[in-house]
Enzyme design. Structure first.
Site, PDB file in Angstrom:
ATOM      1  N   GLY A  11     -15.888  -4.715  27.430  1.00 17.47           N
ATOM      2  CA  GLY A  11     -17.225  -4.651  28.131  1.00 17.47           C
ATOM      3  C   GLY A  11     -17.736  -5.966  28.398  1.00 17.47           C
ATOM      4  O   GLY A  11     -19.039  -6.165  28.418  1.00 17.47           O
ATOM      5  N   ALA A  49     -13.208  -6.116  33.394  1.00 13.33           N
ATOM      6  CA  ALA A  49     -12.766  -5.232  34.560  1.00 13.33           C
ATOM      7  C   ALA A  49     -13.869  -5.243  35.557  1.00 13.33           C
ATOM      8  O   ALA A  49     -13.510  -5.429  36.804  1.00 13.33           O
ATOM      9  CB  ALA A  49     -12.304  -4.018  34.081  1.00 13.33           C
ATOM     10  N   THR A  50     -15.046  -4.503  35.282  1.00 15.81           N
ATOM     11  CA  THR A  50     -16.089  -4.211  36.086  1.00 15.81           C
ATOM     12  C   THR A  50     -16.547  -5.382  37.032  1.00 15.81           C
ATOM     13  O   THR A  50     -16.727  -5.261  38.335  1.00 15.81           O
ATOM     14  CB  THR A  50     -17.219  -3.431  35.577  1.00 15.81           C
ATOM     15  OG1 THR A  50     -16.661  -2.191  34.954  1.00 15.81           O
ATOM     16  CG2 THR A  50     -18.492  -3.012  36.499  1.00 15.81           C
ATOM     17  N   ASN A  68     -12.001  -9.103  27.740  1.00 12.24           N
ATOM     18  CA  ASN A  68     -11.569  -8.031  28.647  1.00 12.24           C
ATOM     19  C   ASN A  68     -12.578  -8.064  29.687  1.00 12.24           C
ATOM     20  O   ASN A  68     -13.871  -7.713  29.183  1.00 12.24           O
ATOM     21  CB  ASN A  68     -11.449  -6.776  27.923  1.00 12.24           C
ATOM     22  CG  ASN A  68     -10.182  -6.456  27.130  1.00 12.24           C
ATOM     23  OD1 ASN A  68      -9.455  -7.366  26.691  1.00 12.24           O
ATOM     24  ND2 ASN A  68      -9.797  -5.168  26.726  1.00 12.24           N
ATOM     25  N   ASP A  84      -4.044  -0.725  28.262  1.00  9.60           N
ATOM     26  CA  ASP A  84      -5.359  -0.885  27.743  1.00  9.60           C
ATOM     27  C   ASP A  84      -5.836   0.524  27.461  1.00  9.60           C
ATOM     28  O   ASP A  84      -5.759   1.488  28.410  1.00  9.60           O
ATOM     29  CB  ASP A  84      -6.215  -1.527  29.027  1.00  9.60           C
ATOM     30  CG  ASP A  84      -7.817  -1.788  28.329  1.00  9.60           C
ATOM     31  OD1 ASP A  84      -7.697  -2.204  27.371  1.00  9.60           O
ATOM     32  OD2 ASP A  84      -8.620  -1.647  29.334  1.00  9.60           O
ATOM     33  N   HIS A  85      -6.714   0.760  26.435  1.00  6.99           N
ATOM     34  CA  HIS A  85      -7.275   2.086  26.088  1.00  6.99           C
ATOM     35  C   HIS A  85      -6.535   3.187  26.456  1.00  6.99           C
ATOM     36  O   HIS A  85      -6.976   4.120  26.814  1.00  6.99           O
ATOM     37  CB  HIS A  85      -8.555   1.952  26.944  1.00  6.99           C
ATOM     38  CG  HIS A  85      -9.946   1.190  26.355  1.00  6.99           C
ATOM     39  ND1 HIS A  85     -10.479   1.952  25.264  1.00  6.99           N
ATOM     40  CD2 HIS A  85     -10.523   0.248  26.648  1.00  6.99           C
ATOM     41  CE1 HIS A  85     -11.541   1.248  24.875  1.00  6.99           C
ATOM     42  NE2 HIS A  85     -11.605   0.013  25.872  1.00  6.99           N
TER      43      HIS A  85
END
Length: 275
Positions: free
Chosen positions: A202, A225-226, A223, A79-80
């Site tokens: 995000g 994550a946080t 996506n 990712d990224h």
């Protein structure tokens, strides 16, 4: 179950959960949650994660091993990544998909760099996600005010040959509250114009109801994550508060792993379903 690529999972449906791995416990939790929901899952390793561990290979091989044990289709995705060298290493290690992020470059340079990476990956059977254009703010295309233009996105996909496109529709990375306002009309226009699956980065900042609406409007890969990091940390904090003398890391990491597994099962079992 044999490993699959993120492309195989994305092509098969909408509302695919793509969740970031930092430690092995998180990879295990993501797989447990996906198995509980009976849905495929994408395990993502970011360039920041690689930097944290000091190298890609240890965390990648551990995540690949965990994915091979899954009872549902599971893919391991880079990712990224801003470095073509890291992309090449990921491909050599056996990751079936990558996200190449050249969005900090101007449009022409982004197209040239992304097309080169895409050609390299496609020659090796690897699926490629990308994004275009840095528009406003330090978060680039993931700043709340940034928006992807459908016509430019269509040209970008045609010029680069990428398999999926991350789009700017109102989300931002690293949000710990779920207050992002997603432009659902723009998602629908992008879905109608762009011939490849759309990816929402995000997504941690998006409320459940709007995540569902975003999927219904055309987002395929989501996506997160946080939000899951927060779930993990809250569970660990709670355990340590109740057991202040514990020193065995397994005792407090296990509640974090279990909490993430439950939240992943909820997200992909209900929130991200297209309905």
């Amino acid at each position: 179950m044999p490993l699959v690529s993120a492309g195989e999972i994305v092509v098969a449906g909408h509302g695919v959960g793509a969740f970031n791995v930092i430690q092995l416990e998180q990879a295990e939790a993501l797989i447990d949650g996906a198995e509980a929901a009976g849905r495929p899952v994408i395990l993502q390793i970011s360039e920041n994660c690689v930097r944290y561990h000091g190298a890609l290979e240890p965390i990648a091989l551990a995540t690949l091993a965990a994915a091979r044990q899954a009872k549902v289709p599971a893919a391991v995705h880079l990712d990224h990544a801003t470095s073509p060298e890291l992309i090449r290493e990921a491909v050599e290690l056996g990751l079936g998909s990558v996200m190449y992020d050249a969005s900090a470059l101007d449009y022409d340079a982004n197209v040239a760099a992304t097309a080169e990476v895409t050609a390299y990956c496609h020659e090796r059977g690897v699926w490629v996600e990308a994004e275009l254009g840095e528009v406003g703010g330090k978060d680039g295309v993931h700043a709340p005010g940034a928006r992807t233009d459908p016509e430019e996105a269509t040209r970008f996909v045609a010029a680069t040959g990428v398999d999926a496109l991350a789009v700017a529709v109102g989300t931002s990375h690293a949000m710990t509250d779920r207050t992002a306002a997603v432009d659902l009309g723009l998602i629908a226009r992008l879905c109608a114009a762009v011939p490849v699956p759309l990816v929402l980065h995000g997504s941690s900042g998006v409320p459940d109801a709007d995540l569902t609406r975003a999927v219904q409007a055309g987002i395929v890969k989501v996506n997160i994550a946080t939000h899951l990091n927060k779930v993990f940390t809250d569970a660990v904090r709670g355990y340590l508060a109740d057991h202040p003398t514990v020193v065995d890391t397994r005792k407090y990491l296990a509640p974090g792993r279990d909490a993430v597994a439950r939240e992943v099962a909820r997200l992909i079992g209900t929130v991200l379903t297209r309905g």
